[in-house]
Design a protein around this motif. Structure first.
Motif, PDB file in Angstrom:
ATOM      1  N   ALA A   1      43.099  43.447  62.160  1.00 36.25           N
ATOM      2  CA  ALA A   1      44.208  42.747  61.504  1.00 36.25           C
ATOM      3  C   ALA A   1      44.124  41.285  61.908  1.00 36.25           C
ATOM      4  O   ALA A   1      44.005  40.968  63.094  1.00 36.25           O
ATOM      5  CB  ALA A   1      45.541  43.341  61.935  1.00 36.25           C
TER       6      ALA A   1
ATOM      7  N   THR B   1      52.110  50.517  65.564  1.00 38.74           N
ATOM      8  CA  THR B   1      52.298  49.845  64.282  1.00 38.74           C
ATOM      9  C   THR B   1      51.279  50.410  63.303  1.00 38.74           C
ATOM     10  O   THR B   1      50.092  50.418  63.607  1.00 38.74           O
ATOM     11  CB  THR B   1      52.070  48.319  64.417  1.00 38.74           C
ATOM     12  OG1 THR B   1      52.702  47.866  65.614  1.00 38.74           O
ATOM     13  CG2 THR B   1      52.611  47.556  63.224  1.00 38.74           C
TER      14      THR B   1
ATOM     15  N   GLN C   1      48.752  50.729  60.078  1.00 39.69           N
ATOM     16  CA  GLN C   1      47.885  49.739  59.444  1.00 39.69           C
ATOM     17  C   GLN C   1      48.592  49.048  58.287  1.00 39.69           C
ATOM     18  O   GLN C   1      48.381  47.862  58.035  1.00 39.69           O
ATOM     19  CB  GLN C   1      46.580  50.385  58.969  1.00 39.69           C
ATOM     20  CG  GLN C   1      46.752  51.427  57.888  1.00 39.69           C
ATOM     21  CD  GLN C   1      45.416  51.792  57.204  1.00 39.69           C
ATOM     22  OE1 GLN C   1      44.429  51.059  57.299  1.00 39.69           O
ATOM     23  NE2 GLN C   1      45.390  52.913  56.509  1.00 39.69           N
TER      24      GLN C   1
ATOM     25  N   ASN D   1      50.898  46.385  59.600  1.00 37.51           N
ATOM     26  CA  ASN D   1      50.146  45.238  60.110  1.00 37.51           C
ATOM     27  C   ASN D   1      49.478  44.446  58.989  1.00 37.51           C
ATOM     28  O   ASN D   1      49.303  43.228  59.110  1.00 37.51           O
ATOM     29  CB  ASN D   1      49.132  45.673  61.171  1.00 37.51           C
ATOM     30  CG  ASN D   1      49.645  45.380  62.581  1.00 37.51           C
ATOM     31  OD1 ASN D   1      50.507  44.513  62.778  1.00 37.51           O
ATOM     32  ND2 ASN D   1      49.124  46.104  63.564  1.00 37.51           N
TER      33      ASN D   1
ATOM     34  N   ARG E   1      52.341  42.300  57.933  1.00 36.85           N
ATOM     35  CA  ARG E   1      52.600  41.269  58.938  1.00 36.85           C
ATOM     36  C   ARG E   1      51.536  40.177  58.860  1.00 36.85           C
ATOM     37  O   ARG E   1      51.849  38.985  58.943  1.00 36.85           O
ATOM     38  CB  ARG E   1      52.607  41.882  60.344  1.00 36.85           C
ATOM     39  CG  ARG E   1      53.850  42.736  60.665  1.00 36.85           C
ATOM     40  CD  ARG E   1      53.698  43.363  62.034  1.00 36.85           C
ATOM     41  NE  ARG E   1      54.826  44.165  62.481  1.00 36.85           N
ATOM     42  CZ  ARG E   1      55.502  43.972  63.623  1.00 36.85           C
ATOM     43  NH1 ARG E   1      55.152  42.990  64.430  1.00 36.85           N
ATOM     44  NH2 ARG E   1      56.502  44.762  63.963  1.00 36.85           N
TER      45      ARG E   1
ATOM     46  N   LEU F   1      51.621  40.004  64.623  1.00 37.90           N
ATOM     47  CA  LEU F   1      51.019  41.326  64.463  1.00 37.90           C
ATOM     48  C   LEU F   1      51.662  42.309  65.438  1.00 37.90           C
ATOM     49  O   LEU F   1      52.039  41.941  66.550  1.00 37.90           O
ATOM     50  CB  LEU F   1      49.515  41.254  64.718  1.00 37.90           C
ATOM     51  CG  LEU F   1      48.738  40.346  63.746  1.00 37.90           C
ATOM     52  CD1 LEU F   1      47.260  40.304  64.139  1.00 37.90           C
ATOM     53  CD2 LEU F   1      48.884  40.835  62.299  1.00 37.90           C
TER      54      LEU F   1
ATOM     55  N   THR G   1      48.541  47.511  68.137  1.00 34.49           N
ATOM     56  CA  THR G   1      47.619  48.441  67.472  1.00 34.49           C
ATOM     57  C   THR G   1      47.279  49.633  68.370  1.00 34.49           C
ATOM     58  O   THR G   1      46.453  50.464  68.011  1.00 34.49           O
ATOM     59  CB  THR G   1      46.309  47.712  67.097  1.00 34.49           C
ATOM     60  OG1 THR G   1      45.829  47.050  68.270  1.00 34.49           O
ATOM     61  CG2 THR G   1      46.547  46.684  66.005  1.00 34.49           C
TER      62      THR G   1
END
Lengths: 385, 385
Positions: free
Chosen positions: B194, B286, B288, B291, B294, B301, B304
């Motif tokens: 991300a 979070t 995918q 993100n 975001r 972000l 992860t």
């Protein structure tokens, strides 16, 4: 029954934030939904298969809506119960049942029900209006202090008042009401019970409402509650007993007091997903919304265990702010690990209006609690200047 | 920028399951969305604020759609890039950029890009068509065995063929293509990166594609991959290098091979949420999808990291079944703790059509892996008899 990508239609009475979050899971499972709400701006106007604007208290509107669906549920208690009775009589599954809703809609009946079923609750008296209550005080059947509650239509602190002297009675509305003994308590707890039509039952962990030390307002919902295992077990047992007494189908949120001497007293219940279970979206193996769906559809219930500790902070409109909403510092809180804002989709903020919530999850509860405070102190729900 | 319950409008090109899952998060944040898809039956037709039916390859349709929004993203790569170029020139933020999409849409250009940027990938040759490829074989520039790939419009194994002899060439279409050296590998891995417009970067853990021992088909996506820390670190470094080379904004899923001697070779990328990241909805702090949002909105972000181990099983239509879908034994798998089906919302099943996926999460990876097998062996995507 085939619910998934099929012709099956679920009706939801009410299109507020609870409905909106429920729709996340109907979409996930591709279950068709129809939503009825009086406001064209309701948060659930998107995400359902069809949205209908109409009164939830009008017999014909609710009845006609019910005729279009295969199963009916609610996300708000104040709906036309005669219509639900007739729909149920005609064979439509309605969860929660109108019988349960009728008991719950009136706080006097609800309290009587607890007493009749041996469920621990604070002592109460019922009154048709203020005069009857005053007479009771004169006859010393009722004594100050007590908690006055409107029998109907109260929510979120509306319709509740602690009365310590005759002065406190002056501004009370003359409506059907109850007076409860003011029991000192250590903690306000809640347990959500999921119970399916087939009788499968699961309870979520006990959560704790942490109050602001001065402003007597819930600041954090904390899961799991920071209480002893014995008290937690007692709270879950009481919640299960309540759910069974109602023969409830769907979710039942049971709000309780932990008294100074560790008794559990039931305060009130909500027969649906509840603010005290919002943490479950991020923290639990199965969110309360998914389990409500599973329960009313007689699907197996999902695990109610938590992956991590969860804390929920409500986002309510700041005093002095009205109009197009602005979430000040939302980017700041989103920079913290494990912080997820939920924005309900109300364009207009008003003082104390529930606009959203923030969930904080962490493996470490004490760290989650610290972050929750940081979140609470950062984000502000204000109006665009 | 105020995205939450505001006038800001996000445009999404494509209304498939990736779009549908992205809409879960736009609804959570109450960000307005417009979706364009050629099919009136697209999974994202609900859940957006407005759905438009139209061709993604038509310049005017895409351009006019872009003029209605404040920011444009995609959930499928095959869209009209000239329209995106013009929109970007006119000041509309388009993430991923049309420049990146142009590189990725053509596998030949994509491979050349890796070579030019020092990104490890298997050796390849580019051909305008089959005749040029045959000439190359005759001149011994190209040797059997090799992997033939159509330069454009291939996906999910379409447009890819392992060629071991001249016989394998007979049925290939005469299109622009590449031939890659067939490199023996131990594992197929993927890393999702991300990267936000402001340059903030986070990588998800390395996931592993576990193949069926006989039917050369991905059965499970497993997070975290069961590989050494050293290999995982190398894979993440390569993925970051790819993301940086593209100067990518949004999610970039980087598919890689772990060779017999533990080298990492980039296979291909997808500039969007990806099948290999679906586990993140239940397993990660979070998802995918959140993100991706975001990142393209320049919001911070989210973490992860994983809360628990996650395994994803795709639900594809069984051979021999066509028509109204029925998810056989879905109730059986839902009875297992930590099992969540996602039903994409396609009414009609067809052999091998991607109809949904199931996520299995558990604190214990080996238990998750066992449950995944149970899930795989239970649920069947068939047609109503």
């Amino acid at each position: 029954m085939n619910y998934f990508s099929s012709d099956f239609k679920l009706g939801i009475l009410g299109g507020g934030q609870l409905g909106k979050m429920l729709l996340t899971d109907t979409r996930k499972f591709d279950i068709q939904t129809l939503v009825l709400d009086p406001s064209g701006e309701a948060p659930s106007r998107f995400g359902s298969n069809a949205f209908y604007k109409g009164s939830l208290m009008d017999f014909d509107t609710v009845y006609q809506f019910g005729k279009m669906v295969n199963l009916l549920t609610i996300e708000i208690e104040n709906v036309n119960l005669d219509a639900l009775d007739k729909l149920e009589e005609e064979g439509l599954p309605v969860y929660p049942s109108p019988k349960t809703l009728r008991l719950i809609q009136n706080k006097g009946r609800q309290k009587d029900f607890y007493v009749a079923n041996g469920i621990p609750t604070s002592p109460h008296l019922r009154f048709v209006g203020l005069n009857e209550l005053r007479n009771s005080l004169e006859k010393d059947e009722l004594e100050f202090p007590f908690v006055w509650k409107s029998a109907q239509f109260g929510y979120d602190g509306n319709g509740v008042k602690i009365c310590r002297s005759a002065l406190d009675l002056v501004k009370l509305p003359d409506v059907e009401c109850i007076a409860e003994t003011l029991v000192p308590f250590k903690n306000e707890l809640a347990v959500i019970v999921a119970r399916s039509a087939s009788g499968e039952v699961k309870t979520y962990p006990v959560v704790e409402m942490e109050f602001h030390p001065e402003a007597n307002q819930v600041e954090y919902v904390i899961c799991p509650a920071r209480i002893s295992e014995a008290v937690a077990q007692k709270a879950q047992e009481v919640a299960l007993k309540v759910s069974e007494a109602f023969n409830h189908v769907g979710l039942l949120a049971v709000e309780m007091f932990q008294t100074e001497d560790d008794q559990i007293l039931v305060n009130e219940v909500a027969p649906r997903p509840h603010n005290s279970g919002h943490y479950s979206i991020e923290a639990s193996y199965t969110s309360q919304f998914e389990n409500h769906l599973r329960a009313i559809l007689s699907l197996p219930l999902g695990s109610t265990e938590s992956k991590v500790a969860g804390i929920m902070v409500n986002l309510v409109g700041e005093e002095g702010h009205e109009g197009q909403v602005f979430y000040e510092n939302i980017d700041k809180i989103m920079a913290i690990d494990g912080v997820t804002p939920h924005i309900y989709g109300k364009r207009e903020t008003r003082p104390f209006r529930k606009m959203g919530h923030v969930t904080i999850v962490n493996e470490d509860m004490s760290l989650a609690r610290k972050i929750a405070e940081e979140v609470k102190n950062s984000i502000r729900v204000i109006s665009v200047q």
